[in-house]
Design a protein around this motif. Structure first.
Motif, PDB file in Angstrom:
ATOM      1  N   SER A 103       0.822  -1.213   0.000  1.00 35.10           N
ATOM      2  CA  SER A 103       0.000   0.000   0.000  1.00 35.10           C
ATOM      3  C   SER A 103       0.859   1.267   0.000  1.00 35.10           C
ATOM      4  N   GLY A 104       2.174   1.105   0.165  1.00 34.30           N
ATOM      5  CA  GLY A 104       3.074   2.262   0.186  1.00 34.30           C
ATOM      6  C   GLY A 104       3.202   2.885   1.569  1.00 34.30           C
ATOM      7  N   SER A 105       2.563   2.309   2.592  1.00 35.69           N
ATOM      8  CA  SER A 105       2.656   2.859   3.950  1.00 35.69           C
ATOM      9  C   SER A 105       3.983   2.521   4.615  1.00 35.69           C
ATOM     10  N   GLU A 125       8.012   1.819   3.719  1.00 36.89           N
ATOM     11  CA  GLU A 125       9.077   1.779   2.717  1.00 36.89           C
ATOM     12  C   GLU A 125      10.374   1.378   3.402  1.00 36.89           C
ATOM     13  N   SER A 153      11.358  -6.007  -1.712  1.00 41.64           N
ATOM     14  CA  SER A 153      11.175  -4.552  -1.752  1.00 41.64           C
ATOM     15  C   SER A 153      12.431  -3.827  -1.285  1.00 41.64           C
TER      16      SER A 153
END
Ligand code: SF4
Ligand code: SF4
Length: 371
Positions: A252-254, A256, A288
């Motif tokens: 969700s990009g919350s 990184e 990631s």
């Protein structure tokens, strides 16, 4: 003679003469004894449930020497039609052994320790990480499991660091009880259900919307055993392994992660992977950060090498040879030049261990280090 289900009987009949998965059995690798192979166990159980012989001590030991890891199940082509499931057969046999009062001394002492102190190692309750917890109402309930609670508090600290970093409303359970899974695996379903009932009420009372679990055994219990024991969570309540929770945040990009240049691999978990098909979430998190520096070991996903998550006893003693299971995994990681093995349970981390050239790091610690 206790009545045995058709499926368990079919497993005995198929496995007693079949050698096809023995190379994958980690207990055979520890003892090199025929009775510690899938086929050996089936032959012993044939003597009880087909030939009508009484259990003797060596048969009981062979049944408790099984790590319920499911490796035989993964290597069995017959399992695709749902027929041959040695872990289920072993769980049935252990319950029967307990019912007959023929269980091992070491198993009885683990049971007492779980009931009195919520851990299988006879560690006093006051030594737990969770005794310092201030429990509160929160959106996320973090459930550690007894290995982290009593032996690996650094994993809980890493999880807490992540929750704080993300401003998550979270809580832990003060004096966190054992999930009941180990009691059930050892053959004590009634005691397991009592434990499950205690935890279930506390989870509901916490008001949480998500339960984030580090221990694959507890995760498997919440997902697969609790509903059958009468403790079904509301469909809106999510039960997630820490790796699933973190993967959702990454997607969700919350969350990184900083990039790492270390060469990294993953030790899949038997209870998370084999029994719940959670394979991709930890890979998404690691990739990631590590990108192409993430490399698979030769034996991965369903064909993972067992980490010993449910290895509790061996030959009527507490199991102390986890390093032998860990060594096999380290050798594979070494073959692909990895310096870090990410683990999904505290047991895997402890069994793989820290060595000069390779170290084992729990998925929560890996993430906490890179935020
Ligand atoms: S589980 Fe499958 S491969 Fe293993 S002994 Fe049984 S029938 Fe053979
Ligand atoms: S469950 Fe694991 S330890 Fe038990 S017989 Fe199968 S492979 Fe061996």
């Amino acid at each position: 003679m206790t009545s045995i289900s058709k499926n368990n009987l079919d497993t005995i009949k198929a496995c007693r003469y079949c050698p096809m998965c023995r190379q994958s059995c980690p207990s055979e690798f520890i003892s090199y004894k025929e009775s510690d192979t899938p086929r050996g166990r089936a032959m012993l159980l044939q003597s009880v449930y087909i030939a009508g012989k009484e259990y003797d001590k060596s048969t009981v030991e062979a049944i408790y020497n099984c790590f319920v890891c499911g490796s035989c199940k993964s290597w069995c082509s017959g399992f695709e039609i749902g027929a041959y499931n040695i872990p289920e057969l072993i769980k049935f046999a252990r319950k029967d052994i307990v019912r007959k009062g023929q269980t091992l001394e070491v198993v009885e002492s683990i049971k007492s320790s779980l009931l009195e102190s919520d851990n299988p190692y006879q560690i006093v309750k006051s030594a737990s990480f969770s005794q310092i917890i201030e429990e509160k109402k929160a959106d996320v309930l973090y459930f550690m499991g007894s290995e982290i609670n009593f032996r690996n508090p650094e994993i809980a600290r890493a999880a807490i660091k992540i929750f704080n970093h993300l401003n998550i409303s979270y809580t832990l359970l003060k004096n966190e009880p054992e999930s009941g899974k180990i009691l059930d695996l050892l053959g004590y379903p009634d005691e397991a259900i009592i434990k499950a009932g205690q935890i279930y009420s506390r989870i509901i009372n916490s008001g949480c919307k998500k339960v984030v679990v580090s221990d694959p055994l507890a995760y498997d219990a919440f997902k697969n055993d609790y509903p059958g024991w009468g403790f079904k969570f509301d469909s809106k309540m999510k039960i997630l392994h820490m790796s699933e929770y973190l993967a959702e945040l990454v997607k969700s990009g919350s969350l990184e992660l900083a990039k790492t240049t270390e060469k990294i691999t993953l030790a899949d978990s038997e209870f998370l992977g084999r029994f719940n098909a959670v394979f991709e979430a930890p890979r998404e998190i690691i990739k990631s950060s590590a990108g192409d520096n993430f490399v698979e070991m030769r034996w991965n996903r369903e064909k993972l090498l067992s980490t010993g998550e449910a290895a509790f006893t061996f030959n009527d003693r507490l199991f102390t040879q986890g390093d032998k299971l860990g060594e096999k995994i380290r050798i594979q990681a070494h073959d692909i030049d990895c310096t870090i093995i990410i683990t999904l349970s505290a047991t895997a981390k402890n069994n793989i261990g820290d060595h000069a050239d390779i170290k084992a790091v729990d998925i929560a610690e890996f993430v906490a280090e890179l935020i």
